[in-house]
Design a protein around this motif. Structure first.
Motif, mmCIF file in Angstrom:
data_model
loop_
_atom_site.group_PDB
_atom_site.id
_atom_site.type_symbol
_atom_site.label_atom_id
_atom_site.label_comp_id
_atom_site.label_asym_id
_atom_site.label_seq_id
_atom_site.Cartn_x
_atom_site.Cartn_y
_atom_site.Cartn_z
ATOM 1 N N THR A 57 0.850 -1.195 0.000
ATOM 2 C CA THR A 57 0.000 0.000 0.000
ATOM 3 C C THR A 57 0.881 1.239 0.000
ATOM 4 O O THR A 57 2.007 1.217 0.497
ATOM 5 N N LEU A 58 0.326 2.313 -0.550
ATOM 6 C CA LEU A 58 1.006 3.604 -0.565
ATOM 7 C C LEU A 58 -0.041 4.620 -0.146
ATOM 8 O O LEU A 58 -1.106 4.706 -0.771
ATOM 9 N N THR A 59 0.240 5.358 0.924
ATOM 10 C CA THR A 59 -0.707 6.336 1.454
ATOM 11 C C THR A 59 -0.082 7.725 1.347
ATOM 12 O O THR A 59 1.055 7.930 1.769
ATOM 13 N N ILE A 60 -0.855 8.668 0.790
ATOM 14 C CA ILE A 60 -0.370 10.032 0.595
ATOM 15 C C ILE A 60 -1.140 10.958 1.532
ATOM 16 O O ILE A 60 -2.369 11.082 1.421
ATOM 17 N N ASN A 61 -0.431 11.613 2.436
ATOM 18 C CA ASN A 61 -0.997 12.556 3.414
ATOM 19 C C ASN A 61 -2.207 11.986 4.151
ATOM 20 O O ASN A 61 -3.121 12.721 4.491
ATOM 21 N N LYS A 65 -5.142 6.515 -0.633
ATOM 22 C CA LYS A 65 -4.533 5.219 -0.386
ATOM 23 C C LYS A 65 -4.557 4.402 -1.675
ATOM 24 O O LYS A 65 -5.592 4.309 -2.326
ATOM 25 N N ILE A 66 -3.423 3.817 -1.994
ATOM 26 C CA ILE A 66 -3.324 2.957 -3.170
ATOM 27 C C ILE A 66 -2.945 1.573 -2.673
ATOM 28 O O ILE A 66 -1.966 1.413 -1.957
ATOM 29 N N GLU A 67 -3.755 0.587 -3.047
ATOM 30 C CA GLU A 67 -3.565 -0.773 -2.570
ATOM 31 C C GLU A 67 -3.266 -1.708 -3.722
ATOM 32 O O GLU A 67 -3.813 -1.551 -4.815
ATOM 33 N N ARG A 68 -2.444 -2.704 -3.447
ATOM 34 C CA ARG A 68 -2.188 -3.772 -4.412
ATOM 35 C C ARG A 68 -3.322 -4.781 -4.289
ATOM 36 O O ARG A 68 -3.648 -5.239 -3.207
ATOM 37 N N VAL A 116 4.639 4.000 2.888
ATOM 38 C CA VAL A 116 4.657 2.863 1.969
ATOM 39 C C VAL A 116 4.837 1.580 2.770
ATOM 40 O O VAL A 116 5.826 1.426 3.481
ATOM 41 N N GLU A 117 3.861 0.693 2.652
ATOM 42 C CA GLU A 117 3.982 -0.623 3.278
ATOM 43 C C GLU A 117 4.590 -1.563 2.251
ATOM 44 O O GLU A 117 4.069 -1.723 1.156
ATOM 45 N N LEU A 118 5.716 -2.175 2.615
ATOM 46 C CA LEU A 118 6.435 -3.080 1.727
ATOM 47 C C LEU A 118 6.327 -4.509 2.241
ATOM 48 O O LEU A 118 6.336 -4.739 3.445
#
Length: 165
Positions: A57-61, A65-68, A116-118
């Motif tokens: 996931t990628l989170t902006i402010n 949220k953008i998730e795979r 960013v969650e990796l």
């Protein structure tokens, strides 16, 4: 002259060779590298998210949220999708930044925070993005290091559609 049996001389040779191998292993790093090379290695360009990072996931402010989802991506809210979203996430995974010294006069309150969650990492990677007239500065909160990218990369990392414009 010391008198040894054949087995005794074999033992002397074996221990001498082992000692020589240990000596070489203990000093080989210092023989082939210098302080200058070590500093250059620290300053080498590196991927923003690390080598072979798999973004979950990628989170902006804390707003976008953008998730795979399998091999595709989903944005919440869904201001961006399809190929534009794929290209954005590819830019995040492939962008290579150059380390720099801490810049002067950067206002932390104007930073864009990206979490960013990796895969395989227990903690999310926290990045602060700062734009200047000519470059994009990135501060990695885990490593406490600054890096720089060309300003043109900013539009690839965060396209305007992501903010609903």
């Amino acid at each position: 002259m010391i008198k040894f049996s054949r087995a005794g001389w074999n033992n002397v040779i074996i221990f001498a060779v082992l000692g020589f191998i240990l000596l070489i292993n203990a000093t080989h790093d210092n023989v082939f590298t210098s302080a200058e090379n070590t500093e250059q290695q620290v300053r080498q360009e590196t991927p923003i998210l690390g080598n072979n990072a798999v973004v979950l996931t990628l989170t902006i402010n804390q707003q976008i949220k953008i998730e795979r989802i399998g091999k595709t991506w989903r944005a919440i809210p869904d201001n961006i999708s399809g190929q534009a979203l794929e290209q954005m996430m590819m830019a995040w995974q492939q962008s290579i930044a150059t380390p720099v010294d801490e810049p002067i006069g950067i206002d932390e309150q104007l930073a864009l925070l990206v979490s960013v969650e990796l895969a395989g990492h227990p903690q999310a990677l926290l990045l602060s993005l700062h734009t200047t007239e000519h470059e994009l500065l990135i501060f990695n909160h885990q490593t406490q290091l600054w890096s720089v990218l060309p300003l043109q990369i900013y539009a690839q990392l965060l396209p305007t559609q992501i903010f609903g414009n």
